[in-house]
Design a protein around this motif. Structure first.
Motif, PDB file in Angstrom:
ATOM      1  N   HIS A 104     -35.962 -38.239 -52.435  1.00  0.00           N
ATOM      2  CA  HIS A 104     -34.730 -39.027 -52.310  1.00  0.00           C
ATOM      3  C   HIS A 104     -33.615 -38.296 -53.051  1.00  0.00           C
ATOM      4  CE1 HIS A 104     -31.799 -42.246 -52.831  1.00  0.00           C
ATOM      5  NE2 HIS A 104     -32.454 -42.943 -51.903  1.00  0.00           N
ATOM      6  N   PRO A 105     -32.433 -38.145 -52.459  1.00  0.00           N
ATOM      7  CA  PRO A 105     -31.370 -37.371 -53.116  1.00  0.00           C
ATOM      8  C   PRO A 105     -30.903 -37.957 -54.442  1.00  0.00           C
ATOM      9  CG  PRO A 105     -30.551 -38.513 -51.152  1.00  0.00           C
ATOM     10  CD  PRO A 105     -32.041 -38.624 -51.125  1.00  0.00           C
ATOM     11  N   GLY A 106     -31.179 -39.227 -54.674  1.00  0.00           N
ATOM     12  CA  GLY A 106     -30.743 -39.842 -55.921  1.00  0.00           C
ATOM     13  C   GLY A 106     -31.771 -39.789 -57.036  1.00  0.00           C
TER      14      GLY A 106
ATOM     15  N   TYR B 240     -38.726 -43.409 -62.491  1.00  0.00           N
ATOM     16  CA  TYR B 240     -37.893 -42.323 -61.996  1.00  0.00           C
ATOM     17  C   TYR B 240     -36.643 -42.158 -62.849  1.00  0.00           C
ATOM     18  CZ  TYR B 240     -35.131 -46.061 -59.750  1.00  0.00           C
ATOM     19  OH  TYR B 240     -34.378 -47.173 -59.504  1.00  0.00           O
ATOM     20  N   VAL B 241     -36.118 -40.941 -62.789  1.00  0.00           N
ATOM     21  CA  VAL B 241     -34.870 -40.584 -63.461  1.00  0.00           C
ATOM     22  C   VAL B 241     -33.856 -40.252 -62.378  1.00  0.00           C
ATOM     23  CG1 VAL B 241     -33.746 -38.946 -65.024  1.00  0.00           C
ATOM     24  CG2 VAL B 241     -36.095 -39.709 -65.472  1.00  0.00           C
ATOM     25  N   ALA B 242     -32.637 -40.791 -62.513  1.00  0.00           N
ATOM     26  CA  ALA B 242     -31.616 -40.564 -61.499  1.00  0.00           C
ATOM     27  C   ALA B 242     -31.155 -39.115 -61.509  1.00  0.00           C
ATOM     28  CB  ALA B 242     -30.426 -41.485 -61.728  1.00  0.00           C
ATOM     29  N   ALA B 243     -30.817 -38.600 -60.328  1.00  0.00           N
ATOM     30  CA  ALA B 243     -30.303 -37.238 -60.212  1.00  0.00           C
ATOM     31  C   ALA B 243     -28.891 -37.169 -60.780  1.00  0.00           C
ATOM     32  CB  ALA B 243     -30.300 -36.814 -58.741  1.00  0.00           C
TER      33      ALA B 243
ATOM     34  N   GLY C 292     -22.387 -33.089 -65.015  1.00  0.00           N
ATOM     35  CA  GLY C 292     -23.824 -33.245 -65.179  1.00  0.00           C
ATOM     36  C   GLY C 292     -24.257 -34.651 -65.509  1.00  0.00           C
ATOM     37  N   ALA C 293     -23.340 -35.618 -65.455  1.00  0.00           N
ATOM     38  CA  ALA C 293     -23.714 -37.000 -65.754  1.00  0.00           C
ATOM     39  C   ALA C 293     -24.594 -37.547 -64.643  1.00  0.00           C
ATOM     40  CB  ALA C 293     -22.454 -37.854 -65.896  1.00  0.00           C
ATOM     41  N   ALA C 294     -25.451 -38.481 -65.011  1.00  0.00           N
ATOM     42  CA  ALA C 294     -26.335 -39.067 -64.024  1.00  0.00           C
ATOM     43  C   ALA C 294     -25.560 -39.906 -63.029  1.00  0.00           C
ATOM     44  CB  ALA C 294     -27.395 -39.924 -64.707  1.00  0.00           C
ATOM     45  N   ALA C 295     -25.948 -39.826 -61.787  1.00  0.00           N
ATOM     46  CA  ALA C 295     -25.347 -40.671 -60.764  1.00  0.00           C
ATOM     47  C   ALA C 295     -25.923 -42.076 -60.890  1.00  0.00           C
ATOM     48  CB  ALA C 295     -25.639 -40.092 -59.390  1.00  0.00           C
ATOM     49  N   ASP C 296     -25.322 -42.997 -60.159  1.00  0.00           N
ATOM     50  CA  ASP C 296     -25.902 -44.335 -60.126  1.00  0.00           C
ATOM     51  C   ASP C 296     -27.304 -44.228 -59.542  1.00  0.00           C
ATOM     52  OD1 ASP C 296     -23.636 -45.443 -61.168  1.00  0.00           O
ATOM     53  OD2 ASP C 296     -22.749 -45.917 -59.215  1.00  0.00           O
ATOM     54  N   ALA C 297     -28.275 -44.771 -60.242  1.00  0.00           N
ATOM     55  CA  ALA C 297     -29.663 -44.673 -59.805  1.00  0.00           C
ATOM     56  C   ALA C 297     -29.877 -45.504 -58.544  1.00  0.00           C
ATOM     57  CB  ALA C 297     -30.591 -45.150 -60.910  1.00  0.00           C
ATOM     58  N   PRO C 298     -30.612 -44.981 -57.566  1.00  0.00           N
ATOM     59  CA  PRO C 298     -30.951 -45.795 -56.390  1.00  0.00           C
ATOM     60  C   PRO C 298     -31.785 -46.996 -56.826  1.00  0.00           C
ATOM     61  CG  PRO C 298     -32.255 -43.779 -56.423  1.00  0.00           C
ATOM     62  CD  PRO C 298     -31.230 -43.641 -57.508  1.00  0.00           C
ATOM     63  N   ASP C 299     -31.586 -48.119 -56.173  1.00  0.00           N
ATOM     64  CA  ASP C 299     -32.338 -49.304 -56.563  1.00  0.00           C
ATOM     65  C   ASP C 299     -33.708 -49.322 -55.887  1.00  0.00           C
ATOM     66  OD1 ASP C 299     -31.886 -50.107 -53.941  1.00  0.00           O
ATOM     67  OD2 ASP C 299     -30.364 -51.587 -54.468  1.00  0.00           O
TER      68      ASP C 299
ATOM     69  N   LEU D 219     -35.397 -47.091 -52.629  1.00  0.00           N
ATOM     70  CA  LEU D 219     -36.557 -46.221 -52.780  1.00  0.00           C
ATOM     71  C   LEU D 219     -37.735 -46.715 -51.944  1.00  0.00           C
ATOM     72  CD1 LEU D 219     -36.482 -45.383 -56.590  1.00  0.00           C
ATOM     73  CD2 LEU D 219     -35.780 -43.955 -54.669  1.00  0.00           C
ATOM     74  N   ARG D 220     -37.890 -48.016 -51.879  1.00  0.00           N
ATOM     75  CA  ARG D 220     -38.998 -48.564 -51.084  1.00  0.00           C
ATOM     76  C   ARG D 220     -38.808 -48.232 -49.606  1.00  0.00           C
ATOM     77  NH1 ARG D 220     -38.401 -53.171 -52.792  1.00  0.00           N
ATOM     78  NH2 ARG D 220     -39.891 -53.060 -54.500  1.00  0.00           N
ATOM     79  N   ALA D 221     -37.574 -48.319 -49.122  1.00  0.00           N
ATOM     80  CA  ALA D 221     -37.311 -47.959 -47.726  1.00  0.00           C
ATOM     81  C   ALA D 221     -37.546 -46.470 -47.502  1.00  0.00           C
ATOM     82  CB  ALA D 221     -35.876 -48.334 -47.360  1.00  0.00           C
ATOM     83  N   HIS D 222     -37.168 -45.655 -48.494  1.00  0.00           N
ATOM     84  CA  HIS D 222     -37.332 -44.204 -48.367  1.00  0.00           C
ATOM     85  C   HIS D 222     -38.809 -43.815 -48.263  1.00  0.00           C
ATOM     86  CE1 HIS D 222     -36.630 -39.922 -49.075  1.00  0.00           C
ATOM     87  NE2 HIS D 222     -37.550 -39.972 -50.013  1.00  0.00           N
TER      88      HIS D 222
END
Length: 604
Positions: A432-434, A456-459, A466-473, A477-480
């Motif tokens: 997942h890109p996030g 998981y750690v957000a990308a 280099g700050a973390a993006a908003d983490a996918p919920d 992730l379940r859909a991915h």
């Protein structure tokens, strides 16, 4: 002592008889006896003709020894015909479960080089370079079986079953015709199968290697009862099918026993004696003692079967008796070694890794020569150059000659009978890109049992900071992962971390991960009415959730097929509606399920 135990050698010289030869013997001996009793009955003669007809069609499309044919059919009589037909054409079958995500099915078909798939009319779509052949049961002429099966060698492939892969891609285990023949022969010599014609319930998924031990029994003259999803998951319906067709033998995992035990124990108490084949996961102590007590009382027999896919289903067996679980002794023809990391035998009673050798050892992993070489190694205790399989299972020998299972030496886990490489789920999450990093563990929920938990750690966000993006919920992730992984491999809980805890060696410190917690309950609809309120209470209990919304999704909260069965049973007791666990899959949202239950009540 160079090896822990060795099953007796074959009493007859040479390899075990190929199962299709034995099937032809059964046809000749009792042509009018039922080979399949349920759902669509076929005598041995009829099954012979139907499978011969389909085998000729397959041969016309290139099926032959060394070739792989996909089979993507629901449970039923057609599935038995299809599997026999593939073998009659000399080819190996590749199970392609129609319930799996299309991307996974296509990857498995490509990996096995499948060019032809036996399908259902309403099954999944296949790539244009794969020929889809719908399987039907049609009247066959009396001479339809006149063409004999294609001649095969013991080393020709029988099937390819894909197991979870630690690199993120499922790996195909190829097993030979001779290995399957040795499995059946070994179970017979060990007394697990007796000399009588038995009625066998086919319970396991075709993608689960335990299915081979179940369906292939028709080749030795036993009769099959193919359980559909409702029959295998609804205790009352299962009991009715067992009684109606006089089933003698039932295969199931310990988790499945836990849900069916009341009906099966009641059946045993009424004098309808079953033989249970228990496998797929370790037997808990309390289950072992319960089954041992039933056997001692003469109400049912239970045998514990152990074996990896790479050693053709079952390698050891033990009648369930006595106070403590164990996996028994090797089947006849199987050799078992308990070795240290240098492949040296460990003293009796000390822990080591179990290695298996003998004619049941699989060919290896398709297109994975390095992995095959690492796991299938030369047997240093054999003088004939044969190989042994490194199971990755930690065991120790007992004074009585049996083997005690202690756990895994790696990160492979068993969940509800399925073998899962946590690395495959982690690779899917990391795709997942996030997501920058992901770790999956197995944890036990007091209400729901064993579940998979994802961390998981957000990308980092794009740009220089280099700050973390908003983490996918969790929903994203379940859909991915749900698009590429089967249902049993989906994590139930997702926890985002600022960083993974590390050991001094720089590896993820799994022991330092926080306890997984359900996602906080977001504002949403409050369950209304009698049906919604009851379903919400049941879900909260079986899933260990403090609060349930009317728009919550059962499977997104960690539900699975066995928990769905508990929901169905509770709804039947409260409202008197007959449902299957499959209907929970079709109506996973609470409000949708409530409307479905209300429609069933109105239609009574």
């Amino acid at each position: 002592m160079t090896e822990l135990l060795e099953g007796p050698r074959h009493t007859a010289p040479g390899p075990a008889t190929d199962l299709l030869v034995r099937f032809q013997q059964a046809v000749a001996a009792t042509p009018d006896r039922h080979a399949v009793r349920h759902p669509d009955p076929l005598t041995f003669a009829e099954l012979d003709r139907q499978s011969a007809r389909l085998a000729r069609v397959l041969a016309g499309h290139g099926a032959a020894p060394g070739r792989h044919v996909g089979v993507s059919l629901p449970r039923g009589t057609r599935l038995v015909v299809a599997l026999l037909a593939v073998w009659r054409a000399g080819a190996a079958y590749v199970p392609l479960d129609p319930a799996y995500p299309p991307e996974r099915l296509h990857a498995m078909a490509r990996d096995a080089g499948v060019e032809v798939v036996l399908t259902d009319d309403g099954g999944p779509a296949w790539p244009r370079d794969v020929l889809s052949l719908p399987v039907t049961l049609t009247p066959a002429a009396p001479d339809a079986a006149a063409t004999p099966p294609v001649q095969v060698r013991a080393q020709d492939p029988a099937y390819v079953i894909h197991t979870s892969g630690s690199t993120g891609v499922p790996k195909g285990v190829e097993t030979t015709r001779g290995a399957v023949a040795s499995l059946v022969d070994g179970l017979e010599q060990a007394g697990i199968y007796d000399g009588q014609h038995r009625v066998v319930a086919w319970n396991a998924s075709m993608s689960f290697d335990a299915s081979v031990q179940q369906w292939a029994r028709v080749c030795r003259g036993d009769s099959l009862v193919v359980l559909d999803e409702a029959e295998r998951t609804q205790p009352e319906r299962l009991a009715a099918v067992l009684d109606e067709h006089g089933v003698h033998d039932l295969d199931l995992t310990p988790s499945h026993w836990h849900l069916l035990r009341e009906e099966l124990l009641a059946r045993a108490a009424a004098g309808r004696r079953l033989r249970l084949f228990v496998g797929g996961e370790p037997v808990p102590v309390h289950t072992w003692r319960e089954l041992a007590a039933e056997r001692e009382a003469g109400r049912l027999d239970a045998v514990n079967l152990y074996g990896p896919t790479e050693c053709t289903v079952d390698a050891t067996a033990a009648w369930i008796a006595g106070p403590a679980p164990h996996i028994g002794r090797p089947l006849p023809g199987v050799r078992a070694h308990v070795l240290d990391a240098a492949l040296r035998p460990v003293p009796l009673g000390e822990e080591g890794e179990l290695h298996l050798a003998g004619p049941q050892v699989a060919t290896g992993y398709l297109h994975r020569p390095a992995l095959t070489a690492a796991r299938f190694v030369a047997d240093p205790f054999a003088a004939d150059g044969t190989r042994m399989y490194r199971t990755g299972d930690r065991v120790r020998g007992r004074a009585d000659g049996s083997i005690e299972y202690l756990g895994r030496a790696d990160r492979q886990v068993k969940i509800r009978g399925y073998r899962v490489e946590l690395g495959e789920i982690e690779a899917s999450l990391a795709g997942h890109p996030g997501v920058a990093e992901a770790v999956v563990t197995l944890h036990r929920n007091a209400a729901a049992g064993e579940q998979l938990a994802a961390y998981y750690v957000a990308a980092p966000a794009s740009g220089d900071g280099g700050a973390a993006a908003d983490a996918p919920d969790a929903d994203a992730l379940r859909a991915h992962v749900g698009a590429v992984l089967p249902q049993f491999m989906l994590p139930a809980v997702y926890t985002v971390l600022d960083a993974m805890p590390l050991t001094v060696n720089g590896k993820v410190d799994v022991a330092a991960l926080p306890a997984p917690e359900p996602a906080p309950v977001a504002p949403g609809g409050v369950p209304e009415g009698e049906v919604e309120t009851l379903i919400a209470a049941v879900w909260a209990e079986v899933l260990g959730r403090p609060q349930i919304r009317s728009d919550d999704d059962f499977f997104a909260m960690g539900g699975h097929s066995l928990i769905a069965l508990r929901v169905v049973n509770r709804l039947k007791k409260k409202f008197g509606v007959a449902m299957s666990a499959r209907e929970v899959y079709r109506h996973p949202r609470l409000d949708d399920l409530a409307r479905h239950v209300e429609s069933l009540r109105a239609g009574r």
